[in-house]
Motif scaffolding. Sequence first.
Motif, mmCIF file in Angstrom:
data_model
loop_
_atom_site.group_PDB
_atom_site.id
_atom_site.type_symbol
_atom_site.label_atom_id
_atom_site.label_comp_id
_atom_site.label_asym_id
_atom_site.label_seq_id
_atom_site.Cartn_x
_atom_site.Cartn_y
_atom_site.Cartn_z
ATOM 1 N N GLY A 66 40.783 75.269 31.442
ATOM 2 C CA GLY A 66 40.324 75.762 30.158
ATOM 3 C C GLY A 66 39.745 74.685 29.274
ATOM 4 O O GLY A 66 39.944 73.497 29.498
ATOM 5 N N VAL A 67 38.998 75.163 28.282
ATOM 6 C CA VAL A 67 38.374 74.290 27.300
ATOM 7 C C VAL A 67 38.848 74.778 25.935
ATOM 8 O O VAL A 67 38.804 75.970 25.658
ATOM 9 C CB VAL A 67 36.832 74.401 27.413
ATOM 10 C CG1 VAL A 67 36.138 73.633 26.312
ATOM 11 C CG2 VAL A 67 36.382 73.924 28.791
ATOM 12 N N VAL A 68 39.355 73.861 25.127
ATOM 13 C CA VAL A 68 39.900 74.231 23.813
ATOM 14 C C VAL A 68 39.056 73.631 22.712
ATOM 15 O O VAL A 68 38.819 72.419 22.702
ATOM 16 C CB VAL A 68 41.314 73.632 23.575
ATOM 17 C CG1 VAL A 68 41.947 74.264 22.349
ATOM 18 C CG2 VAL A 68 42.182 73.727 24.779
ATOM 19 N N LEU A 69 38.626 74.439 21.780
ATOM 20 C CA LEU A 69 37.930 73.920 20.600
ATOM 21 C C LEU A 69 38.951 73.525 19.551
ATOM 22 O O LEU A 69 39.804 74.327 19.175
ATOM 23 C CB LEU A 69 37.019 74.986 20.012
ATOM 24 C CG LEU A 69 35.640 75.090 20.620
ATOM 25 C CD1 LEU A 69 34.857 76.194 19.909
ATOM 26 C CD2 LEU A 69 34.886 73.778 20.503
ATOM 27 N N THR A 70 38.870 72.263 19.115
ATOM 28 C CA THR A 70 39.833 71.764 18.142
ATOM 29 C C THR A 70 39.131 71.447 16.816
ATOM 30 O O THR A 70 37.908 71.313 16.771
ATOM 31 C CB THR A 70 40.496 70.464 18.642
ATOM 32 O OG1 THR A 70 39.488 69.455 18.732
ATOM 33 C CG2 THR A 70 41.149 70.654 19.995
ATOM 34 N N MET A 71 39.934 71.315 15.782
ATOM 35 C CA MET A 71 39.445 70.936 14.447
ATOM 36 C C MET A 71 38.316 71.857 14.001
ATOM 37 O O MET A 71 37.328 71.431 13.411
ATOM 38 C CB MET A 71 39.018 69.463 14.427
ATOM 39 C CG MET A 71 40.177 68.547 14.770
ATOM 40 S SD MET A 71 39.731 66.806 14.775
ATOM 41 C CE MET A 71 40.399 66.312 16.356
ATOM 42 N N ILE B 132 28.151 74.439 11.528
ATOM 43 C CA ILE B 132 28.167 73.569 12.705
ATOM 44 C C ILE B 132 29.262 73.981 13.680
ATOM 45 O O ILE B 132 29.019 74.139 14.869
ATOM 46 C CB ILE B 132 28.357 72.088 12.295
ATOM 47 C CG1 ILE B 132 27.129 71.603 11.549
ATOM 48 C CG2 ILE B 132 28.592 71.210 13.522
ATOM 49 C CD1 ILE B 132 27.351 70.306 10.815
ATOM 50 N N SER B 133 30.454 74.190 13.145
ATOM 51 C CA SER B 133 31.558 74.618 14.006
ATOM 52 C C SER B 133 31.176 75.885 14.780
ATOM 53 O O SER B 133 31.399 75.987 15.981
ATOM 54 C CB SER B 133 32.830 74.892 13.181
ATOM 55 O OG SER B 133 33.602 73.726 13.049
ATOM 56 N N GLU C 27 29.325 78.453 19.906
ATOM 57 C CA GLU C 27 28.353 79.239 20.679
ATOM 58 C C GLU C 27 27.882 78.474 21.921
ATOM 59 O O GLU C 27 27.829 79.008 23.025
ATOM 60 C CB GLU C 27 27.114 79.542 19.827
ATOM 61 C CG GLU C 27 27.352 80.521 18.704
ATOM 62 C CD GLU C 27 27.454 81.937 19.228
ATOM 63 O OE1 GLU C 27 26.479 82.385 19.854
ATOM 64 O OE2 GLU C 27 28.519 82.558 19.020
ATOM 65 N N GLU C 28 27.524 77.207 21.679
ATOM 66 C CA GLU C 28 27.008 76.381 22.777
ATOM 67 C C GLU C 28 28.048 76.162 23.867
ATOM 68 O O GLU C 28 27.747 76.249 25.052
ATOM 69 C CB GLU C 28 26.578 75.007 22.242
ATOM 70 C CG GLU C 28 25.172 74.992 21.715
ATOM 71 C CD GLU C 28 24.774 73.572 21.351
ATOM 72 O OE1 GLU C 28 24.636 72.746 22.285
ATOM 73 O OE2 GLU C 28 24.638 73.297 20.140
ATOM 74 N N ILE C 29 29.264 75.855 23.417
ATOM 75 C CA ILE C 29 30.338 75.598 24.379
ATOM 76 C C ILE C 29 30.609 76.867 25.176
ATOM 77 O O ILE C 29 30.871 76.835 26.372
ATOM 78 C CB ILE C 29 31.634 75.153 23.647
ATOM 79 C CG1 ILE C 29 31.363 73.926 22.787
ATOM 80 C CG2 ILE C 29 32.766 74.929 24.624
ATOM 81 C CD1 ILE C 29 31.541 72.607 23.425
#
Length: 257
Positions: A181-186, A193-194, A199-201
């Motif tokens: 898995g990939v986790v988006l942090t902060m 931007i976030s 979206e890109e990820i």
Amino acid sequence: MGKIVSFSNQKGGVGKTTTCVNMAAYLTDFGKKVLIVDIDPQGNATTGLGFSKSALKQSVYNVLIDDDEKASQDIVHTEVPNLDLLPSNIDLAGAEVELVYKPRREKVLKNKLAEVKDKYDYIFIDCSPSLGLLTINALTAADAVIIPIQSEYYALEGLSQLMNSITLVKQHLNPALEVDGVVLTMYDNRSLISRQIAEEIKKFFTKRLFEIVVPRNVRLVEASSYGKPIMLHDPKCAGARAYKALTQEYLNRETKK
Ligand code: ADP
Ligand code: MG
């Protein structure tokens, strides 16, 4: 047999340690027994769990460098029941070079963890921000990788190098390695931007991106400075709720496999 998961991203400051420590702590809440292996010479997981690096006599360094040192000799219990730690300190900075001279140098960690693998449900490895021999050892020992990504402009920069390294390790050292898995942090909901990064990820990693994102939350910084997982510091804050939900999402994925 415990599952070994490496928290990797060669960028520093993206939330590897925070994610590793807090997911591990919440896994114990869900009844799992977990070991964290701190394989970063900076030892942030070690201090983040309340240990003083300077007071450590033995660490993962001794396990990696001394053929006779077993992992179990240097594992310590943390304040969280069922969460153990194989700590690190600055000695480990030398290991990157010293390992070069060892036979089967990429497999040292894998071989050492074999001794304790069946004592835990999960073994989480907190990597340093590099793709050097320590990280290669982590990826070789691991069954899976979790990639924390900070929601900021250059988030995708360097990811192709990480994916290349994972591919190379799969080809030559560890064919069974998976990206769990990939986790988006902060993450900041209000920031364009976030949202664009998310979206890109999502395009890049599709289903491997966790649905739960971790918001920017100063409580998480505080908790680590007090040497505690967020679960013990402020279990109601937004960061705590996110990490608990993320851990639940992870376990749900695991049972669907
Ligand atoms: P890495 O291990 O990838 O270097 P860390 O987990 O140490 O990253 O995080 C880098 C810094 O950002 C630390 O000071 C940490 O406390 C802080 N941090 C991590 N996650 C968050 C978050 N969700 N909100 C605010 N600060 C965070
Ligand atoms: Mg770290």
